[in-house]
Design a protein around this motif. Structure first.
Motif, PDB file in Angstrom:
ATOM      1  N   ASN A   1     -23.075  15.782  14.989  1.00 49.93           N
ATOM      2  CA  ASN A   1     -22.409  15.607  13.695  1.00 49.93           C
ATOM      3  C   ASN A   1     -23.314  16.182  12.596  1.00 49.93           C
ATOM      4  O   ASN A   1     -24.417  15.690  12.366  1.00 49.93           O
ATOM      5  CB  ASN A   1     -22.157  14.111  13.456  1.00 49.93           C
ATOM      6  CG  ASN A   1     -21.333  13.867  12.197  1.00 49.93           C
ATOM      7  OD1 ASN A   1     -21.454  14.577  11.212  1.00 49.93           O
ATOM      8  ND2 ASN A   1     -20.489  12.848  12.244  1.00 49.93           N
TER       9      ASN A   1
ATOM     10  N   THR B   1     -10.774  17.972  -1.964  1.00 47.39           N
ATOM     11  CA  THR B   1     -10.396  16.621  -2.414  1.00 47.39           C
ATOM     12  C   THR B   1      -8.877  16.481  -2.417  1.00 47.39           C
ATOM     13  O   THR B   1      -8.329  15.498  -1.900  1.00 47.39           O
ATOM     14  CB  THR B   1     -10.936  16.376  -3.846  1.00 47.39           C
ATOM     15  OG1 THR B   1     -12.312  16.692  -3.845  1.00 47.39           O
ATOM     16  CG2 THR B   1     -10.714  14.968  -4.309  1.00 47.39           C
TER      17      THR B   1
ATOM     18  N   LYS C   1      -3.666  12.824   3.951  1.00 45.74           N
ATOM     19  CA  LYS C   1      -3.625  11.369   4.182  1.00 45.74           C
ATOM     20  C   LYS C   1      -2.229  10.827   3.883  1.00 45.74           C
ATOM     21  O   LYS C   1      -1.660  10.069   4.666  1.00 45.74           O
ATOM     22  CB  LYS C   1      -4.677  10.703   3.284  1.00 45.74           C
ATOM     23  CG  LYS C   1      -4.927   9.259   3.610  1.00 45.74           C
ATOM     24  CD  LYS C   1      -6.145   8.784   2.865  1.00 45.74           C
ATOM     25  CE  LYS C   1      -5.855   7.458   2.194  1.00 45.74           C
ATOM     26  NZ  LYS C   1      -6.810   7.155   1.135  1.00 45.74           N
TER      27      LYS C   1
ATOM     28  N   GLU D   1     -22.130  16.899   9.342  1.00 44.27           N
ATOM     29  CA  GLU D   1     -21.384  16.800   8.080  1.00 44.27           C
ATOM     30  C   GLU D   1     -22.328  16.797   6.862  1.00 44.27           C
ATOM     31  O   GLU D   1     -22.031  17.424   5.844  1.00 44.27           O
ATOM     32  CB  GLU D   1     -20.515  15.534   8.111  1.00 44.27           C
ATOM     33  CG  GLU D   1     -19.583  15.361   6.940  1.00 44.27           C
ATOM     34  CD  GLU D   1     -18.536  16.471   6.772  1.00 44.27           C
ATOM     35  OE1 GLU D   1     -18.073  17.024   7.785  1.00 44.27           O
ATOM     36  OE2 GLU D   1     -18.200  16.779   5.613  1.00 44.27           O
TER      37      GLU D   1
ATOM     38  N   LYS E   1      -7.401  16.773   1.253  1.00 45.42           N
ATOM     39  CA  LYS E   1      -7.674  15.554   2.018  1.00 45.42           C
ATOM     40  C   LYS E   1      -6.665  14.462   1.669  1.00 45.42           C
ATOM     41  O   LYS E   1      -6.106  13.797   2.529  1.00 45.42           O
ATOM     42  CB  LYS E   1      -9.084  15.088   1.627  1.00 45.42           C
ATOM     43  CG  LYS E   1      -9.879  14.458   2.723  1.00 45.42           C
ATOM     44  CD  LYS E   1     -11.252  14.058   2.207  1.00 45.42           C
ATOM     45  CE  LYS E   1     -12.268  15.173   2.242  1.00 45.42           C
ATOM     46  NZ  LYS E   1     -13.581  14.807   1.720  1.00 45.42           N
ATOM     47  N   GLU E   2      -6.422  14.307   0.379  1.00 41.54           N
ATOM     48  CA  GLU E   2      -5.529  13.246  -0.087  1.00 41.54           C
ATOM     49  C   GLU E   2      -4.070  13.544   0.311  1.00 41.54           C
ATOM     50  O   GLU E   2      -3.337  12.645   0.741  1.00 41.54           O
ATOM     51  CB  GLU E   2      -5.657  13.112  -1.619  1.00 41.54           C
ATOM     52  CG  GLU E   2      -4.853  11.986  -2.229  1.00 41.54           C
ATOM     53  CD  GLU E   2      -5.197  10.602  -1.681  1.00 41.54           C
ATOM     54  OE1 GLU E   2      -6.335  10.387  -1.243  1.00 41.54           O
ATOM     55  OE2 GLU E   2      -4.287   9.737  -1.685  1.00 41.54           O
TER      56      GLU E   2
ATOM     57  N   ASP F   1     -15.391  14.491  10.451  1.00 42.91           N
ATOM     58  CA  ASP F   1     -16.698  15.117  10.260  1.00 42.91           C
ATOM     59  C   ASP F   1     -16.800  16.328  11.175  1.00 42.91           C
ATOM     60  O   ASP F   1     -16.222  16.351  12.271  1.00 42.91           O
ATOM     61  CB  ASP F   1     -17.823  14.141  10.652  1.00 42.91           C
ATOM     62  CG  ASP F   1     -18.019  13.042   9.614  1.00 42.91           C
ATOM     63  OD1 ASP F   1     -17.387  13.127   8.531  1.00 42.91           O
ATOM     64  OD2 ASP F   1     -18.798  12.119   9.889  1.00 42.91           O
TER      65      ASP F   1
ATOM     66  N   ALA G   1     -15.997   5.229   9.221  1.00 33.83           N
ATOM     67  CA  ALA G   1     -16.601   4.700   7.989  1.00 33.83           C
ATOM     68  C   ALA G   1     -16.008   5.371   6.761  1.00 33.83           C
ATOM     69  O   ALA G   1     -15.767   4.718   5.744  1.00 33.83           O
ATOM     70  CB  ALA G   1     -18.113   4.907   8.035  1.00 33.83           C
ATOM     71  N   THR G   2     -15.773   6.678   6.851  1.00 25.23           N
ATOM     72  CA  THR G   2     -15.250   7.396   5.674  1.00 25.23           C
ATOM     73  C   THR G   2     -13.755   7.667   5.795  1.00 25.23           C
ATOM     74  O   THR G   2     -13.127   8.117   4.838  1.00 25.23           O
ATOM     75  CB  THR G   2     -15.969   8.757   5.509  1.00 25.23           C
ATOM     76  OG1 THR G   2     -15.743   9.519   6.715  1.00 25.23           O
ATOM     77  CG2 THR G   2     -17.447   8.600   5.272  1.00 25.23           C
ATOM     78  N   LEU G   3     -13.201   7.443   6.984  1.00 21.15           N
ATOM     79  CA  LEU G   3     -11.794   7.735   7.295  1.00 21.15           C
ATOM     80  C   LEU G   3     -11.490   9.234   7.195  1.00 21.15           C
ATOM     81  O   LEU G   3     -10.353   9.628   6.948  1.00 21.15           O
ATOM     82  CB  LEU G   3     -10.819   6.940   6.408  1.00 21.15           C
ATOM     83  CG  LEU G   3     -10.959   5.423   6.414  1.00 21.15           C
ATOM     84  CD1 LEU G   3      -9.939   4.778   5.481  1.00 21.15           C
ATOM     85  CD2 LEU G   3     -10.789   4.870   7.839  1.00 21.15           C
ATOM     86  N   HIS G   4     -12.528  10.064   7.357  1.00 19.55           N
ATOM     87  CA  HIS G   4     -12.313  11.511   7.329  1.00 19.55           C
ATOM     88  C   HIS G   4     -12.875  12.127   8.595  1.00 19.55           C
ATOM     89  O   HIS G   4     -13.613  11.488   9.330  1.00 19.55           O
ATOM     90  CB  HIS G   4     -12.993  12.130   6.105  1.00 19.55           C
ATOM     91  CG  HIS G   4     -12.390  11.685   4.814  1.00 19.55           C
ATOM     92  ND1 HIS G   4     -11.051  11.804   4.562  1.00 19.55           N
ATOM     93  CD2 HIS G   4     -12.937  11.112   3.720  1.00 19.55           C
ATOM     94  CE1 HIS G   4     -10.794  11.317   3.365  1.00 19.55           C
ATOM     95  NE2 HIS G   4     -11.917  10.872   2.831  1.00 19.55           N
TER      96      HIS G   4
ATOM     97  N   ASN H   1     -14.385   9.988  11.492  1.00 22.00           N
ATOM     98  CA  ASN H   1     -15.454   9.072  11.091  1.00 22.00           C
ATOM     99  C   ASN H   1     -14.796   7.796  10.545  1.00 22.00           C
ATOM    100  O   ASN H   1     -14.222   7.823   9.458  1.00 22.00           O
ATOM    101  CB  ASN H   1     -16.315   9.752  10.013  1.00 22.00           C
ATOM    102  CG  ASN H   1     -17.453   8.869   9.532  1.00 22.00           C
ATOM    103  OD1 ASN H   1     -17.389   7.651   9.650  1.00 22.00           O
ATOM    104  ND2 ASN H   1     -18.482   9.491   8.991  1.00 22.00           N
TER     105      ASN H   1
END
Ligand code: DC
Length: 237
Positions: free
Chosen positions: A94, A23, A30, A96, A26-27, A87, A82-85, A80
């Motif tokens: 995929n 978590t 970004k 994930e 990832k942040e 996969d 949709a999630t902006l991450h 992805n």
């Protein structure tokens, strides 16, 4: 992208399970415009492949079969929207969601303890970091994958607090869970990761300790961004 994001470094985040490494990583990625790689997902993908091929049952891995098949396993990450991450993909599929299943979690420690698997994945992880600008989280990132990473963070938290966070997450998803069972799973995984022969979980000598037992996510982000700023200022252009 921030000013900081223009001067690329490697950020290695290691630590105990269920500390919130991914978590935070990832942040941070970004905010800096860096690539984020969850190295645990790669070990999980190999485990999924083993399970599908019948090469692992109750934690016992068919080592010869896996070794023979290993160079045919392709792992890559795709964005992805949709999630902006990113996969994870296993041989183009995929996976994930599949890699987070209980059966994978129950067998991944054993697969991750195999030397040939580690060498296979470490080579790919090092390739991903060639151009820097990467945040990778795992157990051996600062010690084995990027021993020269400009910034190494070792995350920990009180096991009861980690278990409580995991418990709250699962309860929120309406899963039937037992706190003591989660706690014993967390401590067992820690022991396994620390005591395996191949690349055991260790804090690198030059890693900065982050105990997030009593820190909010925001406090953790700003703490890490402060460290990134110091490292970027002090690293060569
Ligand atoms: O972080 P995670 O729970 O998704 O990791 C899954 C497993 O992979 C866990 O048993 C630790 C192992 N792992 C590892 O040995 N080395 C890494 N760099 C990342 C994960």
């Amino acid at each position: 992208m921030t000013e900081l994001g223009k001067k690329k470094i490697i950020i290695a985040i290691d630590g105990y399970s269920s500390c919130g490494k991914s978590t935070v990583a990832k942040e941070i990625a970004k905010q800096l415009g860096y690539i984020f790689i969850d190295s645990g997902a790669m070990y999980r993908a190999i485990t999924l492949d083993c399970l599908r091929a019948g090469r692992v049952t109750n934690g016992i891995v068919d080592l010869a079969g896996l070794q023979e098949h290993l160079d045919q396993i392709r792992i890559n990450f795709i964005f992805n929207p949709a999630t902006l991450h990113n996969d994870i993909c296993l041989n183009g599929e995929n996976v994930e969601l599949e890699i987070r299943q209980l059966e994978v979690a129950q067998n991944v420690s054993q697969v991750a303890a195999i030397g040939v698997v580690r060498r296979f994945l470490v080579a790919q992880q090092q390739e991903m970091g060639k151009s820097k600008g990467i945040v990778m989280d795992g157990r051996d990132i600062g010690t084995v994958v990027f021993p020269k990473a400009e910034l190494k963070i070792f995350m920990t938290a009180d096991p009861r607090i980690r278990a409580q966070r995991r418990y709250d997450e699962m309860v929120a998803k309406n899963e039937a869970v037992d706190f003591e069972e989660i706690l014993s799973n967390i401590t067992a995984r820690d022991r396994f990761d620390e005591n395996r022969e191949e690349s055991p979980l260790r804090r690198a000598e030059d890693a900065i300790l982050l105990d997030n037992s009593h820190l909010t996510r925001e406090e953790q982000f700003s703490w890490i961004l402060e460290k990134v700023e110091e490292k970027v200022k002090n690293s060569c252009p």
